[in-house]
Design an enzyme around this catalytic site. Sequence first.
Site, mmCIF file in Angstrom:
data_model
loop_
_atom_site.group_PDB
_atom_site.id
_atom_site.type_symbol
_atom_site.label_atom_id
_atom_site.label_comp_id
_atom_site.label_asym_id
_atom_site.label_seq_id
_atom_site.Cartn_x
_atom_site.Cartn_y
_atom_site.Cartn_z
ATOM 1 N N ASN A 10 0.806 -1.223 0.000
ATOM 2 C CA ASN A 10 0.000 0.000 0.000
ATOM 3 C C ASN A 10 0.840 1.276 0.000
ATOM 4 O O ASN A 10 0.379 2.335 0.435
ATOM 5 C CB ASN A 10 -0.966 -0.001 1.202
ATOM 6 N N ARG A 11 2.062 1.142 -0.473
ATOM 7 C CA ARG A 11 2.982 2.274 -0.566
ATOM 8 C C ARG A 11 3.284 2.924 0.794
ATOM 9 O O ARG A 11 3.642 4.088 0.875
ATOM 10 C CB ARG A 11 2.445 3.335 -1.551
#
Length: 215
Positions: free
Chosen positions: A186-187
């Site tokens: 999810n970065r």
Amino acid sequence: MREQYRTTELSAADLAPEPIAQFTRWFKETAENPAIHEPNAMIVSTATPGGRPSSRTVLLKHYDRAGFVFFTNYDSRKGTELAANPYASLLFPWHPLARQIIVTGRAERVGRDETVAYFRTRPHGSQLGAWASRQSSVIASRAELLARYEELAARYPEGTQVPVPPEWGGVRVVPDAVEFWQGHENRLHDRLRYVREDGQDDQGDVTWRVERLAP
């Protein structure tokens, strides 16, 4: 195109006390990973005094607490830019491990003795190549480059000592910040950065503080 990184957390408690020791940890792991080709390959970014940047890939040849060393033609684009604006960024892009290391700092030329010692370890062909290529200059064709190489090969056959080109030598980037980047899902990546502080500790060593950056 997007990839979800699935890796372990990198916390400040996991880090070595100073950045070169931490770099050594990651570099050793990277060098042992068969998925990484040339773990010492790094992107060197420089800029003109007017702020126009340029980047290229070179090979790290030595590192210690004094900094990170690579070798180049001082008359090349990076050489002339560093002479006019002695600040550089180094990026180690270890994508298969979802890791990056970013070094920023001041560049300085290494001593001539250090340059000569390294030059003597290079393969004979690479020594000739340092003479044959007037790095970053415009040439008419590859044939011109090869002809220059063949001329040098005849002048300095295998087994003879090739002199070190006067415009060729080492550059040491003395870090003022070193960032360790670990990719996550999810970065929500981990970015931990060592920043050089003013002054020294009781042993006369550089002191560093660690910052966590938002991804």
